[in-house]
Motif scaffolding. Structure first.
Motif, PDB file in Angstrom:
ATOM      1  N   ASN A   3       0.823  -1.209   0.000  1.00 13.27           N
ATOM      2  CA  ASN A   3       0.000   0.000   0.000  1.00 13.27           C
ATOM      3  C   ASN A   3       0.862   1.266   0.000  1.00 13.27           C
ATOM      4  OD1 ASN A   3      -2.511  -1.104  -0.269  1.00 13.27           O
ATOM      5  ND2 ASN A   3      -2.980  -1.095   1.904  1.00 13.27           N
ATOM      6  N   ALA A   4       2.045   1.198   0.606  1.00 10.20           N
ATOM      7  CA  ALA A   4       2.953   2.348   0.587  1.00 10.20           C
ATOM      8  C   ALA A   4       3.386   2.651  -0.852  1.00 10.20           C
ATOM      9  CB  ALA A   4       4.171   2.082   1.470  1.00 10.20           C
ATOM     10  N   VAL A   5       3.739   1.611  -1.592  1.00 12.51           N
ATOM     11  CA  VAL A   5       4.152   1.798  -2.988  1.00 12.51           C
ATOM     12  C   VAL A   5       2.984   2.328  -3.819  1.00 12.51           C
ATOM     13  CG1 VAL A   5       4.900   0.579  -5.079  1.00 12.51           C
ATOM     14  CG2 VAL A   5       5.978   0.071  -2.874  1.00 12.51           C
ATOM     15  N   LEU A   6       1.795   1.771  -3.605  1.00 17.71           N
ATOM     16  CA  LEU A   6       0.629   2.224  -4.363  1.00 17.71           C
ATOM     17  C   LEU A   6       0.235   3.653  -3.983  1.00 17.71           C
ATOM     18  CD1 LEU A   6      -1.418  -1.091  -4.276  1.00 17.71           C
ATOM     19  CD2 LEU A   6      -0.219  -0.096  -6.249  1.00 17.71           C
ATOM     20  N   THR A   7       0.357   3.993  -2.719  1.00 20.66           N
ATOM     21  CA  THR A   7       0.082   5.367  -2.289  1.00 20.66           C
ATOM     22  C   THR A   7       1.090   6.330  -2.911  1.00 20.66           C
ATOM     23  OG1 THR A   7      -0.894   4.609  -0.209  1.00 20.66           O
ATOM     24  CG2 THR A   7      -0.129   6.901  -0.281  1.00 20.66           C
ATOM     25  N   PHE A   8       2.358   5.946  -2.895  1.00 19.50           N
ATOM     26  CA  PHE A   8       3.396   6.766  -3.521  1.00 19.50           C
ATOM     27  C   PHE A   8       3.059   6.994  -4.994  1.00 19.50           C
ATOM     28  CE2 PHE A   8       7.408   7.650  -5.591  1.00 19.50           C
ATOM     29  CZ  PHE A   8       8.006   8.551  -4.725  1.00 19.50           C
ATOM     30  N   THR A   9       2.665   5.936  -5.679  1.00 16.15           N
ATOM     31  CA  THR A   9       2.296   6.047  -7.090  1.00 16.15           C
ATOM     32  C   THR A   9       1.107   6.980  -7.259  1.00 16.15           C
ATOM     33  OG1 THR A   9       3.117   3.822  -7.537  1.00 16.15           O
ATOM     34  CG2 THR A   9       1.554   4.745  -9.131  1.00 16.15           C
ATOM     35  N   SER A  10       0.092   6.803  -6.418  1.00 16.17           N
ATOM     36  CA  SER A  10      -1.109   7.637  -6.508  1.00 16.17           C
ATOM     37  C   SER A  10      -0.799   9.113  -6.310  1.00 16.17           C
ATOM     38  CB  SER A  10      -2.124   7.171  -5.462  1.00 16.17           C
ATOM     39  OG  SER A  10      -3.240   8.035  -5.436  1.00 16.17           O
ATOM     40  N   VAL A  11       0.048   9.410  -5.350  1.00 14.19           N
ATOM     41  CA  VAL A  11       0.347  10.809  -5.015  1.00 14.19           C
ATOM     42  C   VAL A  11       1.265  11.460  -6.049  1.00 14.19           C
ATOM     43  CG1 VAL A  11       1.500  12.305  -3.317  1.00 14.19           C
ATOM     44  CG2 VAL A  11      -0.043  10.492  -2.536  1.00 14.19           C
ATOM     45  N   PHE A  12       2.252  10.741  -6.538  1.00 11.68           N
ATOM     46  CA  PHE A  12       3.315  11.378  -7.323  1.00 11.68           C
ATOM     47  C   PHE A  12       3.316  11.073  -8.824  1.00 11.68           C
ATOM     48  CE2 PHE A  12       5.065  11.233  -2.963  1.00 11.68           C
ATOM     49  CZ  PHE A  12       5.162  12.605  -2.769  1.00 11.68           C
ATOM     50  N   THR A  13       2.455  10.207  -9.315  1.00  5.96           N
ATOM     51  CA  THR A  13       2.471   9.909 -10.747  1.00  5.96           C
ATOM     52  C   THR A  13       1.986  11.105 -11.566  1.00  5.96           C
ATOM     53  OG1 THR A  13       1.797   8.335 -12.452  1.00  5.96           O
ATOM     54  CG2 THR A  13       0.135   8.906 -10.804  1.00  5.96           C
ATOM     55  N   ASP A  14       2.441  11.162 -12.801  1.00  2.45           N
ATOM     56  CA  ASP A  14       1.985  12.196 -13.737  1.00  2.45           C
ATOM     57  C   ASP A  14       0.909  11.658 -14.673  1.00  2.45           C
ATOM     58  OD1 ASP A  14       3.754  14.112 -12.742  1.00  2.45           O
ATOM     59  OD2 ASP A  14       5.364  13.483 -14.112  1.00  2.45           O
ATOM     60  N   ASP A  15       0.490  10.429 -14.447  1.00  2.00           N
ATOM     61  CA  ASP A  15      -0.472   9.763 -15.320  1.00  2.00           C
ATOM     62  C   ASP A  15      -1.733   9.435 -14.512  1.00  2.00           C
ATOM     63  OD1 ASP A  15      -1.909   8.054 -16.964  1.00  2.00           O
ATOM     64  OD2 ASP A  15      -0.212   6.745 -17.413  1.00  2.00           O
ATOM     65  N   ALA A  16      -2.842  10.059 -14.872  1.00  3.69           N
ATOM     66  CA  ALA A  16      -4.094   9.861 -14.128  1.00  3.69           C
ATOM     67  C   ALA A  16      -4.566   8.404 -14.199  1.00  3.69           C
ATOM     68  CB  ALA A  16      -5.181  10.795 -14.663  1.00  3.69           C
ATOM     69  N   ARG A  17      -4.360   7.748 -15.328  1.00  7.44           N
ATOM     70  CA  ARG A  17      -4.774   6.339 -15.426  1.00  7.44           C
ATOM     71  C   ARG A  17      -3.958   5.470 -14.474  1.00  7.44           C
ATOM     72  NH1 ARG A  17      -4.466   4.217 -21.116  1.00  7.44           N
ATOM     73  NH2 ARG A  17      -2.421   5.133 -20.875  1.00  7.44           N
ATOM     74  N   ARG A  18      -2.672   5.762 -14.353  1.00  9.14           N
ATOM     75  CA  ARG A  18      -1.824   5.029 -13.423  1.00  9.14           C
ATOM     76  C   ARG A  18      -2.282   5.281 -11.979  1.00  9.14           C
ATOM     77  NH1 ARG A  18       4.380   4.817 -14.441  1.00  9.14           N
ATOM     78  NH2 ARG A  18       3.514   3.414 -15.949  1.00  9.14           N
ATOM     79  N   GLN A  19      -2.668   6.515 -11.686  1.00 11.77           N
ATOM     80  CA  GLN A  19      -3.163   6.826 -10.355  1.00 11.77           C
ATOM     81  C   GLN A  19      -4.423   6.016 -10.063  1.00 11.77           C
ATOM     82  OE1 GLN A  19      -5.654  10.097  -9.577  1.00 11.77           O
ATOM     83  NE2 GLN A  19      -4.672  10.593  -7.608  1.00 11.77           N
TER      84      GLN A  19
END
Length: 179
Positions: A31-47
């Motif tokens: 969940n930490a990795v997924l949260t990091f991805t959600s917060v910092f990605t530049d791609d809305a689909r990835r979020q």
């Protein structure tokens, strides 16, 4: 009358406890990795994908894994010389596990479900604003700190006996001495 677990049962329950406790920590790290991805990605689909994976992993695994760790810990406490409140380190672990399980059930899981619902209702290409907030790391920081603390307590067993544990030991010693 209290009866300790047989060595075979103690080892089995200990394995279940260690595996479920490590699983709980592992889910938190995912969940930490997924949260990091959600917060910092530049791609809305990835979020969106990260948020939905949090719900898939956490939503299905967190509750049974946390309850397994809690119940197996209680069984170990009741079924071994350590007891649930005879030693400070066990009592602290019990309290921390109860708090962590309660936070999982009443705060973390509803938050994950709410975030996933927001991701499902947000159009592709549009970020979920709640998924961009860094306060999503707070539960991860708190729970990881609790799990690491419980691990350290299990390894070092600090603090000695509680007042209750000292009374139980004194009573047993007194009952063994001839009159």
């Amino acid at each position: 009358m209290w009866r300790p677990l047989t060595p075979r049962w103690r080892k089995l329950v200990l394995v279940v406890h260690v595996v479920s406790s490590l699983g709980w920590l592992g889910i938190t790290m995912v969940n930490a990795v997924l949260t990091f991805t959600s917060v910092f990605t530049d791609d809305a689909r990835r979020q969106h994908a990260a948020i939905l994976m949090m719900e898939q992993i956490g939503g299905y695994l967190l509750l049974p894994v946390s309850l397994t760790a809690l119940v197996s810990g209680i069984v170990l406490g009741v079924g071994t010389k350590w007891g649930l409140i005879r030693y400070k380190w066990v009592a602290i672990k019990l309290v921390l596990t109860l708090i962590a399980a309660g936070l999982t059930l009443f705060s973390l899981l509803p938050g994950i479900r709410e975030l996933a619902a927001a991701a499902e209702s947000t159009m592709d290409g549009v970020f979920v604003e709640a998924g961009r907030r860094v306060d999503g790391f707070y539960p991860i920081i708190v729970s990881t700190t609790m799990y690491v603390t419980m691990t350290v307590l299990s390894v070092y067993k600090p603090g000695g006996k509680t007042p209750y544990g000292r009374r139980v030991a004194a009573t047993r010693l007194r009952d063994r001495q001839p009159a």
